[in-house]
Design a protein around this motif. Structure first.
Motif, mmCIF file in Angstrom:
data_model
loop_
_atom_site.group_PDB
_atom_site.id
_atom_site.type_symbol
_atom_site.label_atom_id
_atom_site.label_comp_id
_atom_site.label_asym_id
_atom_site.label_seq_id
_atom_site.Cartn_x
_atom_site.Cartn_y
_atom_site.Cartn_z
ATOM 1 N N LYS A 219 0.880 -1.163 0.000
ATOM 2 C CA LYS A 219 0.000 0.000 0.000
ATOM 3 C C LYS A 219 0.918 1.213 0.000
ATOM 4 N N PHE A 220 0.378 2.409 -0.292
ATOM 5 C CA PHE A 220 1.308 3.538 -0.379
ATOM 6 C C PHE A 220 2.026 3.758 0.946
ATOM 7 N N PHE A 221 1.259 3.696 2.052
ATOM 8 C CA PHE A 221 1.870 3.760 3.380
ATOM 9 C C PHE A 221 1.583 2.466 4.128
ATOM 10 N N VAL A 236 0.627 13.073 11.634
ATOM 11 C CA VAL A 236 1.801 13.443 10.843
ATOM 12 C C VAL A 236 2.408 12.169 10.274
ATOM 13 N N VAL A 237 2.859 12.250 9.025
ATOM 14 C CA VAL A 237 3.551 11.133 8.370
ATOM 15 C C VAL A 237 4.887 11.647 7.858
ATOM 16 N N THR A 238 5.971 10.914 8.146
ATOM 17 C CA THR A 238 7.287 11.325 7.649
ATOM 18 C C THR A 238 7.747 10.380 6.547
ATOM 19 N N VAL A 239 8.351 10.956 5.509
ATOM 20 C CA VAL A 239 8.827 10.181 4.359
ATOM 21 C C VAL A 239 10.225 10.648 3.965
ATOM 22 N N ALA A 240 10.952 9.760 3.305
ATOM 23 C CA ALA A 240 12.255 10.079 2.708
ATOM 24 C C ALA A 240 12.615 8.897 1.798
ATOM 25 N N LYS A 241 13.845 8.394 1.876
ATOM 26 C CA LYS A 241 14.318 7.235 1.111
ATOM 27 C C LYS A 241 13.740 7.172 -0.303
ATOM 28 N N GLY A 242 12.632 6.437 -0.514
ATOM 29 C CA GLY A 242 12.128 6.213 -1.859
ATOM 30 C C GLY A 242 11.518 7.411 -2.544
ATOM 31 N N ILE A 243 11.376 8.540 -1.873
ATOM 32 C CA ILE A 243 10.679 9.701 -2.424
ATOM 33 C C ILE A 243 11.326 10.235 -3.700
ATOM 34 N N CYS A 244 12.654 10.090 -3.817
ATOM 35 C CA CYS A 244 13.337 10.645 -4.995
ATOM 36 C C CYS A 244 14.366 9.674 -5.570
ATOM 37 N N ASN A 245 14.196 8.373 -5.280
ATOM 38 C CA ASN A 245 14.956 7.316 -5.954
ATOM 39 C C ASN A 245 16.475 7.479 -5.849
ATOM 40 N N GLY A 246 16.926 8.074 -4.743
ATOM 41 C CA GLY A 246 18.368 8.178 -4.535
ATOM 42 C C GLY A 246 18.867 9.596 -4.393
ATOM 43 N N PHE A 247 18.107 10.582 -4.858
ATOM 44 C CA PHE A 247 18.490 11.965 -4.635
ATOM 45 C C PHE A 247 17.991 12.368 -3.251
ATOM 46 N N PRO A 248 18.813 13.034 -2.436
ATOM 47 C CA PRO A 248 18.427 13.336 -1.053
ATOM 48 C C PRO A 248 17.172 14.198 -0.970
ATOM 49 N N MET A 249 16.174 13.676 -0.254
ATOM 50 C CA MET A 249 14.927 14.410 -0.077
ATOM 51 C C MET A 249 14.137 13.775 1.058
ATOM 52 N N GLY A 250 13.366 14.577 1.755
ATOM 53 C CA GLY A 250 12.462 14.088 2.781
ATOM 54 C C GLY A 250 11.232 14.957 2.817
ATOM 55 N N GLY A 251 10.207 14.464 3.497
ATOM 56 C CA GLY A 251 8.980 15.247 3.578
ATOM 57 C C GLY A 251 8.208 14.952 4.849
ATOM 58 N N VAL A 252 7.405 15.915 5.275
ATOM 59 C CA VAL A 252 6.497 15.754 6.408
ATOM 60 C C VAL A 252 5.087 16.035 5.898
ATOM 61 N N LEU A 253 4.199 15.041 6.004
ATOM 62 C CA LEU A 253 2.793 15.212 5.646
ATOM 63 C C LEU A 253 2.043 15.564 6.930
ATOM 64 N N ILE A 254 1.365 16.697 6.920
ATOM 65 C CA ILE A 254 0.847 17.310 8.144
ATOM 66 C C ILE A 254 -0.670 17.459 8.035
#
Length: 381
Positions: A219-221, A236-254
């Motif tokens: 599932k997506f999460f 709140v949901v925190t994401v990173a790793k797979g979000i940009c397939n290797g380019f450094p990135m993270g996100g917070v879903l609020i």
């Protein structure tokens, strides 16, 4: 100057990759069931991803968050649509640890409290508060040990209720599938009871989806396996790793319960043009190639076949996980079989604890590649 030697390394130099395979500088091919630690979501060097990143870099790689960035708006809209939380708000940063730091900071702004509840065997990052919420004393420096965090057992709701009813808990931070903790899964009953308790005591519920999210569980999460409806979703949901397939990135879903305030959160590099272009490409690939569905289908197949191997008494004592996040617990330390998989059979896997092999392949793993892995694993065991 030499590198600060904090990583034990395989004597291998990976030179290129494509899909679920990588090659070293000597031309040796490897099957990648590790995905660079769950980072490679849509496959190494996916042509659509490479094209999007190249086009954006030829146009503009970076400008600061002091100006409009339509790519951020497009990413937020696309992510909301794909994950099903289009009423949430998105804050973009650079890593999983930053995502968790900002989630806990936001929670503390919200209710004015300072105590965090975290799972035993949790891993949430290596920065100041994220590492304090990680149950590994070896990586918590004295300056980080500030007494903010209480670790509690997985799926024991009575222990969590005892702490929550004290009324001083700022946030609950959980991985619904623990990665470093050995692919241990939160039960639906535990999650739903915890959701109710957090609401009752005005505590912020944060789901760390940095490793288990972005389609990896099927599932997506990962927490979405535990919901009856979106009203039970985390705050709140925190994401990173797979979000940009290797380019450094993270996100917070609020969630909508939080109201943004100018200056409350900030970042220099977060949500830069290049990262947003890559993250948009990742979501398009996930959607167009049905990679969440593929993770579920191939994951179910792998789990079934691994349980057959377990029944053959070849050192496997337990198989855990969902989708393409799988733990294979052995009755021997993982070190020798994992090393032999890499050195002799040219296959990368992850690990956790002392006895668990961890599978985190790109979400595009095929049935043929899954069978190939199973043969290599069986040969080693």
């Amino acid at each position: 100057m030499k590198l600060f030697d904090v990583y034990p390394l395989f004597d291998i130099t990976i030179d290129k990759g494509l899909g679920c395979k990588v090659w070293d500088d000597k031309g040796q091919e490897y099957l990648d069931l590790y995905g660079g630690h769950a980072v490679i979501s849509v496959g190494h060097c996916h042509p659509k991803y490479v094209e999007a990143m190249t086009q954006q870099l030829n146009k503009l790689g970076f400008y600061s968050n002091s100006v409009q960035n339509p790519l951020q708006v497009a990413l937020a809209e696309k992510l909301g649509k794909v994950c099903g939380y289009d009423d949430y708000q998105l804050f973009l940063i650079n890593s999983g640890a930053e995502a968790n730091e900002n989630a806990m900071k936001l929670a503390s702004f919200y209710n004015g409290r300072t105590r965090i509840l975290s799972l035993e065997k949790a891993f949430h990052g290596r920065t100041s508060l994220a590492v304090e919420a990680t149950q590994n004393p070896k990586i918590i420096a004295p300056i980080n040990a500030n007494g903010h965090v209480t670790y509690l057992p997985i799926n024991d709701i009575s222990a969590w209720e005892e702490e929550l009813k004290k009324g001083d808990v700022c946030a609950v931070l959980i991985e619904c599938i623990q990665g470093v903790g050995g692919i241990r899964m939160v039960s639906k009953e535990f999650y739903l009871a915890l959701r109710e308790l957090c609401t009752k005591y005005d505590t912020v519920l944060v789901c760390d989806e940095i490793q288990c999210g972005y389609g990896r569980s099927g599932k997506f999460f990962a927490h979405q396996w535990l919901l009856d409806n979106n009203s039970q979703a985390p705050d709140v949901v925190t994401v990173a790793k797979g979000i940009c397939n290797g380019f450094p990135m993270g996100g917070v879903l609020i969630s909508p319960k939080f109201k943004p305030v100018y200056g409350q959160l900030g970042t220099t590099f977060g949500g830069n043009h290049l990262a947003c272009a890559g993250a948009l490409a990742v979501l398009n690939i996930i959607e167009n190639e049905k990679l969440v569905e593929n993770a579920r289908e191939i994951g179910d197949y792998l789990l079934s076949k691994l349980n057959e191997l377990k029944d053959e008494n070849c050192h496997i004592v337990d198989v855990r996980g969902r989708g393409l996040m799988i733990g294979i617990e052995l009755d021997i330390p993982y070190k020798e079989p994992r090393t032999r998989l890499v050195k002799e059979l040219h296959c990368f896997t992850g690990c956790s604890g002392t006895n668990v092999l961890r599978l985190l392949p790109p979400l595009c793993l095929s049935k043929v590649e899954a069978d190939d892995f199973l043969e290599r694993l069986k040969a080693v065991l």
